[in-house]
Scaffold this motif. Structure first.
Motif, PDB file in Angstrom:
ATOM      1  N   LEU A  16      53.552  50.540  54.493  1.00  0.00           N
ATOM      2  CA  LEU A  16      53.886  50.523  55.913  1.00  0.00           C
ATOM      3  C   LEU A  16      55.220  49.840  56.168  1.00  0.00           C
ATOM      4  CD1 LEU A  16      50.378  49.721  57.443  1.00  0.00           C
ATOM      5  CD2 LEU A  16      51.604  51.910  57.526  1.00  0.00           C
ATOM      6  N   SER A  17      55.621  48.950  55.266  1.00  0.00           N
ATOM      7  CA  SER A  17      56.917  48.284  55.416  1.00  0.00           C
ATOM      8  C   SER A  17      58.075  49.166  54.945  1.00  0.00           C
ATOM      9  CB  SER A  17      56.929  46.962  54.632  1.00  0.00           C
ATOM     10  OG  SER A  17      57.077  47.186  53.237  1.00  0.00           O
ATOM     11  N   LEU A  18      57.756  50.176  54.123  1.00  0.00           N
ATOM     12  CA  LEU A  18      58.786  51.050  53.559  1.00  0.00           C
ATOM     13  C   LEU A  18      58.927  52.380  54.278  1.00  0.00           C
ATOM     14  CD1 LEU A  18      58.103  50.622  49.711  1.00  0.00           C
ATOM     15  CD2 LEU A  18      59.781  49.415  51.117  1.00  0.00           C
ATOM     16  N   SER A  19      57.878  52.805  54.973  1.00  0.00           N
ATOM     17  CA  SER A  19      57.879  54.143  55.554  1.00  0.00           C
ATOM     18  C   SER A  19      57.193  54.164  56.912  1.00  0.00           C
ATOM     19  CB  SER A  19      57.175  55.122  54.609  1.00  0.00           C
ATOM     20  OG  SER A  19      57.007  56.393  55.208  1.00  0.00           O
ATOM     21  N   THR A  20      57.698  55.020  57.778  1.00  0.00           N
ATOM     22  CA  THR A  20      57.088  55.174  59.109  1.00  0.00           C
ATOM     23  C   THR A  20      56.624  56.606  59.348  1.00  0.00           C
ATOM     24  OG1 THR A  20      59.262  55.635  60.111  1.00  0.00           O
ATOM     25  CG2 THR A  20      58.516  53.334  60.110  1.00  0.00           C
ATOM     26  N   GLY A  60      62.181  45.339  35.226  1.00  0.00           N
ATOM     27  CA  GLY A  60      62.795  46.478  35.886  1.00  0.00           C
ATOM     28  C   GLY A  60      61.799  47.260  36.721  1.00  0.00           C
ATOM     29  N   MET A  61      62.303  48.023  37.676  1.00  0.00           N
ATOM     30  CA  MET A  61      61.428  48.829  38.516  1.00  0.00           C
ATOM     31  C   MET A  61      60.810  49.953  37.691  1.00  0.00           C
ATOM     32  SD  MET A  61      62.218  50.893  42.046  1.00  0.00           S
ATOM     33  CE  MET A  61      62.202  52.557  41.384  1.00  0.00           C
ATOM     34  N   PRO A  62      59.529  50.197  37.852  1.00  0.00           N
ATOM     35  CA  PRO A  62      58.880  51.291  37.125  1.00  0.00           C
ATOM     36  C   PRO A  62      59.602  52.617  37.373  1.00  0.00           C
ATOM     37  CG  PRO A  62      57.250  49.933  38.223  1.00  0.00           C
ATOM     38  CD  PRO A  62      58.584  49.475  38.731  1.00  0.00           C
ATOM     39  N   GLN A  63      59.802  53.385  36.318  1.00  0.00           N
ATOM     40  CA  GLN A  63      60.504  54.658  36.420  1.00  0.00           C
ATOM     41  C   GLN A  63      59.576  55.856  36.370  1.00  0.00           C
ATOM     42  OE1 GLN A  63      63.933  54.758  37.006  1.00  0.00           O
ATOM     43  NE2 GLN A  63      63.552  52.561  37.258  1.00  0.00           N
ATOM     44  N   THR A  64      58.400  55.671  35.793  1.00  0.00           N
ATOM     45  CA  THR A  64      57.436  56.765  35.676  1.00  0.00           C
ATOM     46  C   THR A  64      56.117  56.337  36.297  1.00  0.00           C
ATOM     47  OG1 THR A  64      56.535  56.043  33.544  1.00  0.00           O
ATOM     48  CG2 THR A  64      58.517  57.436  33.494  1.00  0.00           C
ATOM     49  N   GLN A  65      55.240  57.318  36.546  1.00  0.00           N
ATOM     50  CA  GLN A  65      53.940  56.990  37.113  1.00  0.00           C
ATOM     51  C   GLN A  65      53.127  56.134  36.162  1.00  0.00           C
ATOM     52  OE1 GLN A  65      53.375  58.278  40.421  1.00  0.00           O
ATOM     53  NE2 GLN A  65      52.094  56.460  40.272  1.00  0.00           N
ATOM     54  N   ALA A  66      53.270  56.402  34.856  1.00  0.00           N
ATOM     55  CA  ALA A  66      52.542  55.610  33.864  1.00  0.00           C
ATOM     56  C   ALA A  66      52.993  54.156  33.898  1.00  0.00           C
ATOM     57  CB  ALA A  66      52.758  56.193  32.472  1.00  0.00           C
ATOM     58  N   GLU A  67      54.304  53.927  34.036  1.00  0.00           N
ATOM     59  CA  GLU A  67      54.822  52.557  34.122  1.00  0.00           C
ATOM     60  C   GLU A  67      54.347  51.883  35.409  1.00  0.00           C
ATOM     61  OE1 GLU A  67      59.033  52.788  33.810  1.00  0.00           O
ATOM     62  OE2 GLU A  67      59.024  53.290  31.670  1.00  0.00           O
ATOM     63  N   MET A  68      54.361  52.632  36.489  1.00  0.00           N
ATOM     64  CA  MET A  68      53.905  52.099  37.780  1.00  0.00           C
ATOM     65  C   MET A  68      52.423  51.728  37.699  1.00  0.00           C
ATOM     66  SD  MET A  68      54.707  51.377  40.944  1.00  0.00           S
ATOM     67  CE  MET A  68      54.182  51.432  42.671  1.00  0.00           C
ATOM     68  N   LYS A 111      61.434  47.897  47.312  1.00  0.00           N
ATOM     69  CA  LYS A 111      62.354  48.106  48.423  1.00  0.00           C
ATOM     70  C   LYS A 111      63.753  48.465  47.956  1.00  0.00           C
ATOM     71  CE  LYS A 111      59.982  45.191  51.794  1.00  0.00           C
ATOM     72  NZ  LYS A 111      60.052  44.011  52.685  1.00  0.00           N
ATOM     73  N   GLY A 112      64.025  48.252  46.664  1.00  0.00           N
ATOM     74  CA  GLY A 112      65.366  48.484  46.142  1.00  0.00           C
ATOM     75  C   GLY A 112      65.794  49.936  46.156  1.00  0.00           C
ATOM     76  N   ASP A 113      64.889  50.848  45.845  1.00  0.00           N
ATOM     77  CA  ASP A 113      65.211  52.274  45.808  1.00  0.00           C
ATOM     78  C   ASP A 113      63.963  53.046  46.216  1.00  0.00           C
ATOM     79  OD1 ASP A 113      65.971  54.866  45.349  1.00  0.00           O
ATOM     80  OD2 ASP A 113      66.753  54.519  43.338  1.00  0.00           O
ATOM     81  N   THR A 114      63.807  53.248  47.515  1.00  0.00           N
ATOM     82  CA  THR A 114      62.582  53.871  48.028  1.00  0.00           C
ATOM     83  C   THR A 114      62.461  55.344  47.635  1.00  0.00           C
ATOM     84  OG1 THR A 114      63.680  54.308  50.148  1.00  0.00           O
ATOM     85  CG2 THR A 114      62.377  52.286  49.971  1.00  0.00           C
ATOM     86  N   SER A 115      63.569  55.990  47.322  1.00  0.00           N
ATOM     87  CA  SER A 115      63.481  57.383  46.897  1.00  0.00           C
ATOM     88  C   SER A 115      62.704  57.504  45.594  1.00  0.00           C
ATOM     89  CB  SER A 115      64.880  57.981  46.725  1.00  0.00           C
ATOM     90  OG  SER A 115      65.581  57.350  45.656  1.00  0.00           O
ATOM     91  N   LYS A 116      62.734  56.443  44.786  1.00  0.00           N
ATOM     92  CA  LYS A 116      61.994  56.435  43.534  1.00  0.00           C
ATOM     93  C   LYS A 116      60.638  55.736  43.676  1.00  0.00           C
ATOM     94  CE  LYS A 116      66.046  56.471  40.472  1.00  0.00           C
ATOM     95  NZ  LYS A 116      66.791  55.733  39.408  1.00  0.00           N
ATOM     96  N   SER A 117      60.620  54.658  44.451  1.00  0.00           N
ATOM     97  CA  SER A 117      59.403  53.846  44.515  1.00  0.00           C
ATOM     98  C   SER A 117      58.307  54.460  45.381  1.00  0.00           C
ATOM     99  CB  SER A 117      59.729  52.433  45.026  1.00  0.00           C
ATOM    100  OG  SER A 117      60.225  52.468  46.357  1.00  0.00           O
TER     101      SER A 117
END
Length: 316
Positions: free
Chosen positions: A119-123, A44-52, A87-93
């Protein structure tokens, strides 16, 4: 998009950033039979900074050239999946990714791959600056010189302060950029000049002078001396004169500086047909450097000579 279990084939920018010459200049990712797609999905995508942080540490615990073919294939698939997650949820990632890039240790491969991911997710300008700052801390042996150059050059043309990333080029004595469409190769001097002069202002001169003061490599010093000559500012002129008079500097470095100073004095003679004020020619030069070609280099040399001539005559 096909699922990972389908063993899909995909080409992505980080392949060019991450793989040194001798691997593949543009690698194609194929899911390794040894990768358990369900196991990857279960993370699953990391949900917290510690998981990331834990995910990044586990995923980027390597340097590309140190891997076997099998290990390379495994890491490639894992990173592909990581990108898909991000890329699935950039508001979180994105918030998680930004923190990891700021705090990643010097030389981590995540600085290379993570910058490309950002750079692929944000400009937005702030993320472009973050990517440039991260690239300045990469291990250049993990990165194909050409792709590093073009990424940093693009950021410079976009108005990002890439001074640190540009000066980082001097940390790799083997830095060469092949431009096959123009049958040319940029060496350290040319690559450094291209990136520094592509920025909107000359804030880099002070940082370059500080780098020169602590630099021990003669070739790197000579590249900086050439950059000072291209700068065509009072601050850069003063640095050239100081170097030319500094008996502690290597002979080749002093010779280069002295020749640039003498050439500037002689430039008052003769005429060059380049229109505009010094400021206008400087801007024309910056725009011309958006194109990476031998023709652009030729034009930039003439523009620089005209600027030197006008400044020697006291013209603005």
């Amino acid at each position: 998009m096909p699922g990972l279990q389908d063993g899909f084939v995909r080409v992505r920018t980080w392949k060019r950033m991450g793989f040194e010459a001798g691997w593949l200049s543009v690698a194609i990712t194929v899911l390794s039979p040894g990768i358990d797609a369900q196991q990857l999905k279960s993370r699953g995508m990391p949900q917290t900074q510690a998981e990331m942080h834990q995910r990044v540490q586990a995923l980027y615990d390597f340097h590309p050239l140190q891997l076997s073919d099998g290990e390379r294939s495994k890491k490639s698939a894992e990173m592909d999946y990581f990108w898909t997650e991000m890329k699935g949820d950039t508001s979180k990632s994105l918030p998680l990714l930004r923190v990891e890039l700021r705090e990643a240790p010097q030389g981590s491969f995540f600085l290379t791959d993570g910058s490309e991911l950002l750079l692929s997710l944000s400009t937005i300008p702030e993320d472009k600056q973050l990517a440039a700052d991260a690239l300045a801390r990469t291990n250049l042996r993990d990165t194909e010189s050409g792709t590093y150059f073009f990424t940093v050059h693009d950021l410079a043309c976009a108005g990002v302060d890439v001074t640190a990333a540009a000066l980082h080029i001097l940390d790799d004595s083997r830095f060469l950029v092949s431009v096959p469409q123009h049958a040319m190769t940029l060496d350290q001097n040319s690559a450094l000049m291209y990136v520094l002069l592509s920025m909107k202002d000359d804030r880099w001169v002070k940082a370059a002078a500080e780098r020169f003061a602590q630099e021990n490599n003669v070739n790197a010093k000579r590249a900086l001396v050439a950059a000072f000559d291209y700068a065509q500012t009072d601050e850069a002129d003063a640095e050239l004169k100081r170097i030319a008079a500094d008996a502690s500097q290597p002979d080749a470095v002093r010779k280069d500086a002295r020749e640039f100073v003498e050439e500037a004095g002689k430039s008052v003679k003769g005429g060059l047909q380049v229109k505009g004020t010094v400021a206008e020619i400087r801007e024309q030069r910056r725009k011309r450097l958006r194109s990476v070609s031998d023709e652009a280099i030729f034009d930039v040399q003439w523009m620089t000579k005209r600027m030197a001539q006008m400044r020697a005559k006291g013209m603005n």
